[in-house]
Design a protein around this motif. Structure first.
Motif, short mmCIF file in Angstrom:
data_model
loop_
_atom_site.label_atom_id
_atom_site.label_comp_id
_atom_site.label_asym_id
_atom_site.label_seq_id
_atom_site.Cartn_x
_atom_site.Cartn_y
_atom_site.Cartn_z
N ARG A 89 39.36 37.38 37.26
CA ARG A 89 39.16 38.53 37.82
C ARG A 89 39.17 39.55 37.19
NH1 ARG A 89 39.85 35.42 41.76
NH2 ARG A 89 41.42 34.79 43.35
N ALA A 90 39.88 39.91 35.47
CA ALA A 90 39.00 40.78 34.75
C ALA A 90 37.74 40.98 34.61
CB ALA A 90 39.78 40.43 33.51
N ARG A 93 36.43 42.31 38.12
CA ARG A 93 37.16 43.90 38.29
C ARG A 93 36.09 45.03 37.14
NH1 ARG A 93 42.48 42.47 37.86
NH2 ARG A 93 42.31 42.96 35.24
N GLN A 94 34.86 43.96 35.88
CA GLN A 94 34.30 45.12 35.28
C GLN A 94 32.75 44.88 35.93
OE1 GLN A 94 34.74 43.01 31.21
NE2 GLN A 94 37.00 43.46 31.17
N ARG B 25 46.58 32.47 43.88
CA ARG B 25 45.81 34.08 43.36
C ARG B 25 45.38 34.86 44.90
NH1 ARG B 25 46.89 33.82 38.36
NH2 ARG B 25 46.03 36.03 38.36
N GLU B 168 44.16 51.80 36.76
CA GLU B 168 42.84 51.21 36.31
C GLU B 168 42.15 52.02 34.94
OE1 GLU B 168 40.24 50.23 38.39
OE2 GLU B 168 42.31 49.28 39.86
N SER B 222 40.50 40.67 26.88
CA SER B 222 42.15 40.91 27.75
C SER B 222 42.42 40.04 28.32
CB SER B 222 41.14 42.02 28.71
OG SER B 222 41.00 41.70 29.97
#
Lengths: 182, 228
Positions: A89-90, A93-94, B25, B168, B222
């Motif tokens: 998901r990260a 998003r990017q 999810r 964000e 991240s």
């Protein structure tokens, strides 16, 4: 594959910061967990990063295992899958959308010995209940679980509007729940 | 987008299906945050989530095992190696249990650094050879940042970012040590309050850190913060 009792013992010792137990747990479970993570991310380097996160999480949080009431392999698979989807998901998003046409098919390779051991538990009912769903809907639930598909991915893959996919999925879950509770 | 099958029956509780969507999810960020907030204090919802996790794990049973590279195990084992003694000793090795902490209160006043409470939140940022960890101690507003493996690119630095739950916009938490080791810094309580549920990231930046207040180089890794 080690027995459930052996893996539980390892997790209990890891909670006491036993590095030898951690090493044993890694040896017993890395193939399964890497399979789960790789299926979601479809990229070995990223999957290895996530696998590292998974085991660090296990190291830090082994004392929380008992709270879930899960079998150890279910707990480990759940942690691994969630961290893989976090990463997926990260990435999305990017601005790296998934190309669903390049994603692997959801073909069922047939249950491994591991599958049989999971299926032999109380969860065997799920397979019966899944088979009661229409094949497309079963594949959608499976794709969400194994590949981390979002509603948008699933809508594209099955060529239906997003809201239709949402409705399908929710109804499938309600049917599954009714069937499992029956 | 409309579809005639959209009209769902909302008269009964949607929770069993919602819990399933959460486990799969499928919820969007807002729905997921709302669900998580309810989940904290709702044992019935927790039971539903655990049921779905257990049942859906059957899918994972179909997957073949795949071996990661051999080097991965030693990388992971190095992460959990006992912290070296001496001034660089990791604060994570100094964690004391609640009872022990209470017993030490008298002593604490004289040795605030050595016997401080341990981190409550933690994150591991992993990308290839790079491993950065951060821990947060809300009691003392302290953040510990460790470079556990790897190094910044030549002539560059690593900068740490906090992206609060539902936000964000990354907020800089400063620079990561350029060599293997750790730093401890005090951060404002308002920032610390945003750590729970946040995502953290590490980016590649010019010396001194990002000149703009936002990441300017590659996001190297991240991950979500978790509670210890």
């Amino acid at each position: 594959m080690r027995t459930r009792a052996e893996i539980e013992e390892m997790i209990a010792r890891i909670a006491l910061k036993d590095r030898h137990a951690f090493s044993e747990l890694y040896d017993a479970t890395n193939g399964k967990l890497f399979g789960v993570v790789l299926r979601v991310l479809n990229n070995r380097a990223e999957a290895e990063d996530v696998l590292q996160e998974v085991y660090l999480r296990v190291w830090h949080k082994a004392d929380r295992y008992a709270v879930t009431g899960h079998s150890p392999i279910t707990w480990l698979v759940t942690v691994a899958r969630n961290l893989a989807i976090d990463r997926l998901r990260a990435k999305q998003r990017q601005g790296h959308p998934r190309d669903v046409s390049e994603m692997s098919d959801l073909a069922d390779p047939g249950p491994s010995p591991e599958a049989q051991s999971i299926a032999a538990s109380e969860n065997a009912r799920l397979n019966v209940c899944l088979d009661a769903l229409e094949p497309d809907r079963k594949d959608a639930v499976r794709g969400a679980y194994l590949e981390g598909h979002s509603y948008a991915d699933l809508a594209e893959k099955f060529r239906v509007p997003l809201n239709t996919m949402r409705t399908w999925l929710r109804r499938s879950l309600i049917s599954l729940r009714d069937c499992l509770n029956a | 987008m409309t579809d005639e099958s959209d009209h769902m029956d909302h008269t009964e509780s949607n929770d069993p299906a919602l819990a399933g969507e959460y486990v799969l999810r499928l919820l969007d960020a807002v729905e997921e945050a709302r669900f998580k907030a309810r989940l904290k204090d709702d044992p019935e919802l927790q039971r539903m989530v655990h049921e779905w996790e257990r049942e859906l794990a059957v899918f994972a049973g179909d997957l073949a095992e795949v071996r990661p590279s051999k080097a991965l195990k030693s990388r992971i084992m190095a992460q959990i190696a006992p912290a070296p003694t001496g001034p660089k000793r990791s604060i994570f090795g100094l964690w004391v249990s609640g009872a022990a902490a209470v017993a030490m209160i008298g002593f604490l006043a004289f040795a605030p650094v050595l016997n401080a409470p341990g981190p409550k939140f933690h994150v591991d940022l992993v990308s290839g050879d790079l491993v950065v960890a951060a821990g947060f101690i809300p009691e003392t507003d302290v953040m510990i940042v460790q470079l556990n493996q790897g190094a910044p690119r030549p002539g560059r630095v690593l900068e740490l970012w906090l992206i609060a739950d539902g936000s964000e916009t990354p907020v800089s938490l400063g620079l990561v040590p350029s060599e293997i080791g750790e730093i401890r810094v005090t951060i404002p309580p308002a920032l610390l309050a945003q750590v729970e549920g946040a995502t953290m990231a590490v980016s590649d930046e010019p010396p001194g850190g990002s000149p703009t207040g936002q990441p300017t180089g590659d996001i190297l890794a991240s991950a979500a913060v978790f509670e210890l």
